[in-house]
Design an enzyme around this catalytic site. Structure first.
Site, PDB file in Angstrom:
ATOM      1  N   VAL A  31       2.713 -36.565   9.489  1.00  0.00           N
ATOM      2  CA  VAL A  31       2.470 -36.760  10.924  1.00  0.00           C
ATOM      3  C   VAL A  31       1.684 -35.593  11.500  1.00  0.00           C
ATOM      4  O   VAL A  31       0.654 -35.770  12.142  1.00  0.00           O
ATOM      5  CB  VAL A  31       3.798 -36.922  11.700  1.00  0.00           C
ATOM      6  CG1 VAL A  31       3.539 -36.981  13.209  1.00  0.00           C
ATOM      7  CG2 VAL A  31       4.532 -38.178  11.244  1.00  0.00           C
ATOM      8  N   ILE A  87       6.194 -28.879   8.551  1.00  0.00           N
ATOM      9  CA  ILE A  87       5.413 -30.121   8.557  1.00  0.00           C
ATOM     10  C   ILE A  87       6.307 -31.259   9.047  1.00  0.00           C
ATOM     11  O   ILE A  87       7.485 -31.337   8.689  1.00  0.00           O
ATOM     12  CB  ILE A  87       4.882 -30.451   7.146  1.00  0.00           C
ATOM     13  CG1 ILE A  87       3.930 -29.354   6.656  1.00  0.00           C
ATOM     14  CG2 ILE A  87       4.147 -31.801   7.142  1.00  0.00           C
ATOM     15  CD1 ILE A  87       3.434 -29.558   5.237  1.00  0.00           C
ATOM     16  N   TRP A  88       5.736 -32.129   9.862  1.00  0.00           N
ATOM     17  CA  TRP A  88       6.422 -33.334  10.325  1.00  0.00           C
ATOM     18  C   TRP A  88       6.040 -34.530   9.450  1.00  0.00           C
ATOM     19  O   TRP A  88       4.868 -34.713   9.131  1.00  0.00           O
ATOM     20  CB  TRP A  88       6.029 -33.665  11.762  1.00  0.00           C
ATOM     21  CG  TRP A  88       6.638 -32.785  12.804  1.00  0.00           C
ATOM     22  CD1 TRP A  88       6.046 -31.734  13.451  1.00  0.00           C
ATOM     23  CD2 TRP A  88       7.956 -32.884  13.349  1.00  0.00           C
ATOM     24  NE1 TRP A  88       6.900 -31.174  14.356  1.00  0.00           N
ATOM     25  CE2 TRP A  88       8.088 -31.867  14.321  1.00  0.00           C
ATOM     26  CE3 TRP A  88       9.035 -33.744  13.110  1.00  0.00           C
ATOM     27  CZ2 TRP A  88       9.257 -31.679  15.058  1.00  0.00           C
ATOM     28  CZ3 TRP A  88      10.198 -33.549  13.840  1.00  0.00           C
ATOM     29  CH2 TRP A  88      10.303 -32.531  14.805  1.00  0.00           C
ATOM     30  N   ASP A 135       6.368 -21.247  24.012  1.00  0.00           N
ATOM     31  CA  ASP A 135       5.230 -21.786  23.251  1.00  0.00           C
ATOM     32  C   ASP A 135       4.857 -23.193  23.720  1.00  0.00           C
ATOM     33  O   ASP A 135       4.747 -24.119  22.917  1.00  0.00           O
ATOM     34  CB  ASP A 135       5.556 -21.786  21.755  1.00  0.00           C
ATOM     35  CG  ASP A 135       4.302 -21.878  20.889  1.00  0.00           C
ATOM     36  OD1 ASP A 135       3.197 -21.586  21.389  1.00  0.00           O
ATOM     37  OD2 ASP A 135       4.420 -22.239  19.703  1.00  0.00           O
TER      38      ASP A 135
END
Length: 355
Positions: free
Chosen positions: A73, A80-81, A196
């Protein structure tokens, strides 16, 4: 023949040992991760129970096809997705990279888990549903976000093609992320500063509801205090508050500044940095300030959507940009609080819906 049998037995013993070693590794990771996670969660929640489901490594690997690119994704920093399906239900799966998580970042991993668990009752945070402790770092399982994550220009990317969202939806996203940040600042005895804010941390579910993710850089102020000096400056260049960058002093206005830049990007579809007519990079904040100071906000470039906007909608975009510029004032005293920003965006959103 005898030598072949001997060799086969040796291979079987080796294979058996490797399987045992792998199993021992998983068990060690489970115990270590579980111990840290439980300790952090108990401290954060004062012993209150937060139901989080436990998944096995085999379930995670099957869901992501062993972390195959077809399930990818997005990638951000040290994780990481992936998207995956477990027992006929879709999830967003977050895997931290054991190669990118250096020693000083380990605490950020567990902070992300614990705070994500705490925020799971708020509709504008990506809901943490479970985790798997059988990896070097816990793999997190979140609710599924059907429409994915925002790209660097505040739109979405489908099959490699960028698509900007309708103005009404972009306003809704701005308002909902403002609500999420206001919640962090006001809902707890200790103010939580996100640090963020940017499009790549915002997911959209099947109803196009904005979901803020990644609380790894968040920092809590001491109860009754309005600021704290951080050990390191964490965040993303272009979104960082210059005062925070220069002094390492974190306040709720640190988020207000970052949100101001975020709002400009999401509303206009212009990236935080872009190439100017002279070929040099231009920052969105300086660009918008220049237009505002010269009374030329009506000249804002709306990539791919200019022709679709009414004059009333353009006026509302200008109102959003002016609000964003207030968020980015040099003096914190001149910046609004997040709750004020959220209320103003709600007012603008309702005005647009009536237009």
């Amino acid at each position: 023949m005898e030598s072949m049998v001997k060799k086969l037995k040796q291979n079987l013993r080796t294979g058996s040992w490797k399987k045992k070693e792998k199993s021992m590794k998983k068990e060690r990771w489970f115990l270590e991760n579980g111990s840290i996670f439980l300790k952090e969660l108990i401290v954060d929640c004062n012993g209150k129970s937060i139901p989080i489901r436990s998944f096995t490594s085999s379930q995670i690997r099957k869901a992501t096809k062993n972390f195959d690119l077809s399930c990818f994704v997005a990638e951000e920093g040290f994780y990481i997705w992936y998207k995956g399906v477990i027992e006929d239900r879709s999830y967003m799966i977050k895997r931290f990279s054991e190669y990118k998580v250096t020693d000083y970042r380990v605490s950020e991993v567990y902070k992300d888990i614990v705070l994500s668990a705490r925020m799971s009752n708020h509709n504008n945070f990506l809901k943490l549903l479970g985790c798997c402790l059988e990896f070097p770092f816990p793999v997190l399982v979140f609710e599924f976000a059907e429409h994915g994550v925002l790209n660097y220009r505040g739109g979405i990317t489908v099959n490699g093609e960028e698509s900007l969202l309708p103005l009404s939806l972009r306003l809704k996203i701005g308002k909902e992320i403002a609500n999420a940040l206001a919640y962090l600042h006001m809902a707890f005895p200790k103010i939580i500063i996100y640090r963020d804010v940017k499009p790549l941390h915002v997911f959209l579910d099947n109803n196009w509801t904005a979901k803020l993710s990644d609380l790894s850089f968040s920092i809590s102020l001491e109860e009754g205090k309005s600021q704290i000096e951080a050990e390191d400056v964490l965040g993303t260049y272009g979104y960082l508050d210059p005062l925070y960058f220069a002094t390492r002093i974190v306040t709720e206005y640190t988020d207000v500044y970052s949100f101001g830049v975020f709002l400009m990007v999401v509303i206009t579809g212009i990236s935080v940095y872009f190439t100017g007519s002279d070929g040099y990079p231009v920052g969105i904040l300086g660009y918008m300030k220049g237009l505002a100071e010269n009374g030329k906000l009506n000249e804002i470039v709306y990539p791919m959507i200019m022709k679709e906007m009414t004059s009333a909608q353009r006026l509302q975009v200008e109102a959003c940009v002016l609000l964003a510029l207030r968020c980015c004032e040099e003096r914190v005293e001149d910046r609004p609080k997040m709750i004020q920003v959220a209320k103003e965006l709600k007012r603008i959103e309702h005005h647009v819906l009536r237009s």
